[in-house]
Design an enzyme around this catalytic site. Structure first.
Site, PDB file in Angstrom:
ATOM      1  N   ASP A 132     -13.463  -9.645 -12.887  1.00  0.00           N
ATOM      2  CA  ASP A 132     -14.923  -9.775 -12.904  1.00  0.00           C
ATOM      3  C   ASP A 132     -15.483  -9.497 -14.294  1.00  0.00           C
ATOM      4  O   ASP A 132     -16.451 -10.138 -14.722  1.00  0.00           O
ATOM      5  CB  ASP A 132     -15.532  -8.813 -11.879  1.00  0.00           C
ATOM      6  CG  ASP A 132     -17.045  -8.878 -11.866  1.00  0.00           C
ATOM      7  OD1 ASP A 132     -17.588  -9.872 -11.335  1.00  0.00           O
ATOM      8  OD2 ASP A 132     -17.689  -7.949 -12.391  1.00  0.00           O
ATOM      9  N   ASN A 176     -24.439  -2.875 -15.586  1.00  0.00           N
ATOM     10  CA  ASN A 176     -24.667  -3.570 -16.854  1.00  0.00           C
ATOM     11  C   ASN A 176     -25.926  -3.021 -17.518  1.00  0.00           C
ATOM     12  O   ASN A 176     -26.556  -2.082 -17.026  1.00  0.00           O
ATOM     13  CB  ASN A 176     -24.760  -5.086 -16.635  1.00  0.00           C
ATOM     14  CG  ASN A 176     -25.916  -5.475 -15.710  1.00  0.00           C
ATOM     15  OD1 ASN A 176     -26.851  -4.713 -15.486  1.00  0.00           O
ATOM     16  ND2 ASN A 176     -25.845  -6.686 -15.168  1.00  0.00           N
TER      17      ASN A 176
END
EC number: 3.1.2.2
Length: 321
Positions: free
Chosen positions: A196, A7
């Site tokens: 996810d 991320n």
């Protein structure tokens, strides 16, 4: 681990790790199921037990994934997988994940045919007895999830902040050849990665901070997803504690090229996320505001799961309903 695995804060996506775990499990279970003469097969993922993310993995670290078969029944294989991260500059290694997965062998000639599994040799008799108990427990748990299969996530116009509708999210994906095994059905790891991703979007929308996967409750694969299907992965917040969020993720498959089959529930799971500051410290989570009776019921169910796991971690008796 590269930037496209992580991320914006540099933490590797939980879905990326889950995909690596599943690939390791598929390899060892397929190898075992073909270890004797007989009809050739490939191992398909049926269930993933609760998986805790013990430590974050970051960009630049090397992931070491190891898998071991710990139990076999007549038609299923239990695989335990460990993931270690290594900082190649300092040599430091740490355990990041432990997972238990269940596979079933499907015939190469007919993917709807489940074959028998070659027995594994145990070093102690207790190992077989303990494995049988785990097998019966997961079998019962899989049956208990089927009642939710008709549940769907409906969009709501102009939702209020901190409500279920405000953060709920969906992703639509056309299953292509790169998502599939040689049989033409989706790898379990691909499905988990997409689940996810959606759960992460729900969590980020709710708290508007950096978020990371803390754990995944058991993922149940109810049916195979074939190449050419359009899958809808939907996520919604079900419960919040002071510092964690539980998100239910549902996967529905629509076989658009096969008019004989209707849309069906393919997989379901609960993901737990935590909110982090820029320094990586845990932050308080905005409290969820359930509005409908169904949302209030799901909130209480999520609270029960949270208290059960909290008591288990602390070595206390589980709270009674």
């Amino acid at each position: 681990m590269r930037p496209d695995d992580a991320n914006v804060a540099g933490n590797v996506h939980g879905g990326t790790i889950l995909k690596m775990i599943e690939e390791a499990g598929a390899i060892i279970s397929t190898r075992h199921c073909n270890s004797q003469n007989g009809e050739r097969c490939v191992a398909a993922l049926a269930r993933v037990e609760r998986t805790d993310f013990l430590s974050p993995m970051c960009i630049g670290e090397v992931a070491h994934v190891s898998a071991e078969i710990t139990y076999t029944s007549k038609h299923s294989v239990e695989v335990q997988v460990h993931v270690m991260s290594e900082n190649i500059l300092t040599g430091t290694k740490k355990l990041t994940n432990k997972a238990t997965l269940w596979y079933v062998p499907l015939s190469l000639k007919n993917v709807d045919k489940v074959l028998e599994v070659p027995p594994v040799v145990y070093s102690r008799q207790e190992q077989e007895e303990e494995g049988r108990k785990r097998y019966e427990a997961q079998k019962l748990a899989r049956m208990e999830t089927k009642w939710r299969n008709g549940d769907i996530v409906q969009p709501v116009l102009n939702p209020e902040p901190n409500t279920v509708s405000y953060s709920q999210s969906s992703l639509i994906h056309l299953v292509g050849p790169s998502d599939c095994t040689l049989h033409g059905f989706v790898h379990g790891g691909v499905t988990m990665k997409l689940m996810d991703e959606v759960a992460g979007i729900v969590a980020a929308r709710h708290c508007k901070t950096n978020i990371v996967t803390a754990s995944v409750d058991a993922i149940n694969f109810h049916d195979k997803i074939r190449k050419g299907c359009v899958i809808t992965i939907s996520g919604r917040m079900t419960f919040t504690s002071n510092k964690s969020m539980e998100i239910e993720v549902l996967v529905d498959a629509d076989p658009v090229v096969d008019n004989s089959q209707k849309r069906y529930r393919a997989a379901s799971a609960f993901f737990t996320y935590v909110s982090l500051s820029q320094e990586g410290k845990s932050l308080p989570v905005p409290q969820l505001v359930p509005e409908t009776e169904d949302e209030k019921k799901r909130f209480e169910e999520g609270k029960g799961r949270y208290l059960q796991m909290k008591a288990k971690r602390q070595g206390q008796p589980e709270p009674q309903p």
